[in-house]
Design a protein around this motif. Structure first.
Motif, short mmCIF file in Angstrom:
data_model
loop_
_atom_site.label_atom_id
_atom_site.label_comp_id
_atom_site.label_asym_id
_atom_site.label_seq_id
_atom_site.Cartn_x
_atom_site.Cartn_y
_atom_site.Cartn_z
N ARG A 28 0.86 -1.04 -0.35
CA ARG A 28 0.19 0.23 0.07
C ARG A 28 0.69 1.44 0.17
O ARG A 28 -0.19 2.01 -0.34
CB ARG A 28 -0.70 0.13 1.25
N ASP A 29 2.07 0.96 0.41
CA ASP A 29 2.70 2.52 0.46
C ASP A 29 3.64 2.30 -0.85
O ASP A 29 4.26 3.91 -0.80
CB ASP A 29 4.23 1.98 1.06
N GLY A 41 5.90 17.22 7.25
CA GLY A 41 6.36 15.79 6.76
C GLY A 41 5.53 14.93 6.96
O GLY A 41 5.50 13.31 7.73
N TRP A 42 4.49 15.46 5.91
CA TRP A 42 3.95 14.25 5.92
C TRP A 42 3.47 14.51 4.13
O TRP A 42 3.36 15.06 3.58
CB TRP A 42 2.09 14.17 6.38
N PHE A 52 3.64 9.36 6.74
CA PHE A 52 4.36 10.36 7.11
C PHE A 52 6.07 10.05 7.42
O PHE A 52 6.23 8.94 6.36
CB PHE A 52 4.47 9.95 8.78
N GLU A 53 6.90 11.38 7.15
CA GLU A 53 7.95 11.24 6.92
C GLU A 53 9.17 9.65 7.69
O GLU A 53 10.33 9.45 7.33
CB GLU A 53 8.93 12.57 7.02
N ASP A 54 8.58 9.18 9.19
CA ASP A 54 8.91 8.07 9.32
C ASP A 54 7.93 6.82 9.16
O ASP A 54 9.01 5.73 9.84
CB ASP A 54 8.82 8.22 11.37
N CYS A 65 -0.49 3.49 11.91
CA CYS A 65 0.79 2.22 12.29
C CYS A 65 1.81 3.03 12.69
O CYS A 65 2.58 3.87 11.89
CB CYS A 65 0.66 2.02 10.98
N ALA A 66 2.47 2.54 13.19
CA ALA A 66 3.80 2.02 13.90
C ALA A 66 4.37 2.70 12.10
O ALA A 66 4.48 1.98 11.41
CB ALA A 66 4.27 1.40 14.56
N ALA A 67 5.49 3.49 12.34
CA ALA A 67 6.69 3.27 11.11
C ALA A 67 7.15 1.75 10.97
O ALA A 67 6.99 0.81 11.94
CB ALA A 67 8.27 3.62 12.00
N ARG A 68 7.01 1.30 9.55
CA ARG A 68 7.37 -0.08 9.14
C ARG A 68 8.13 -0.19 8.27
O ARG A 68 8.90 -1.14 7.60
CB ARG A 68 6.34 -0.38 7.65
#
Ligand SMILES: [Zn+2]
Length: 79
Positions: A28-29, A41-42, A52-54, A65-68
């Protein structure tokens, strides 16, 4: 954005070819960025995800969702 079909769900509006990955897709990213705000940052992806940038994500459903990035690295064929 003016050629939306009435039956098209808002969460899967995409005019790209091939169609961008859906929110449910593991890739999906990889959806197209349709609105980038690097100063904030998004970025908004075509499938409705806010990335988001992270590499944290906010899904259209409101789920976050947390950073993947670690998962993405692990999934890379080069590692
Ligand atoms: Zn798209």
């Amino acid at each position: 954005m003016t050629t939306l079909k009435p039956e098209t769900p808002a969460s899967s509006v995409c005019s790209h070819t091939p169609t961008c990955p859906s929110v449910d897709a593991s890739a999906r990213d990889a959806a197209h960025v349709i609105a980038a705000h690097p100063e904030q940052g998004w970025s908004l992806l075509c499938n409705g995800i806010v990335l988001f940038e992270d590499f944290g994500e906010l899904l259209p459903s409101g789920e976050s969702c947390a950073a993947r990035w670690h998962d993405l690295l692990m999934a890379s064929p080069h590692r």
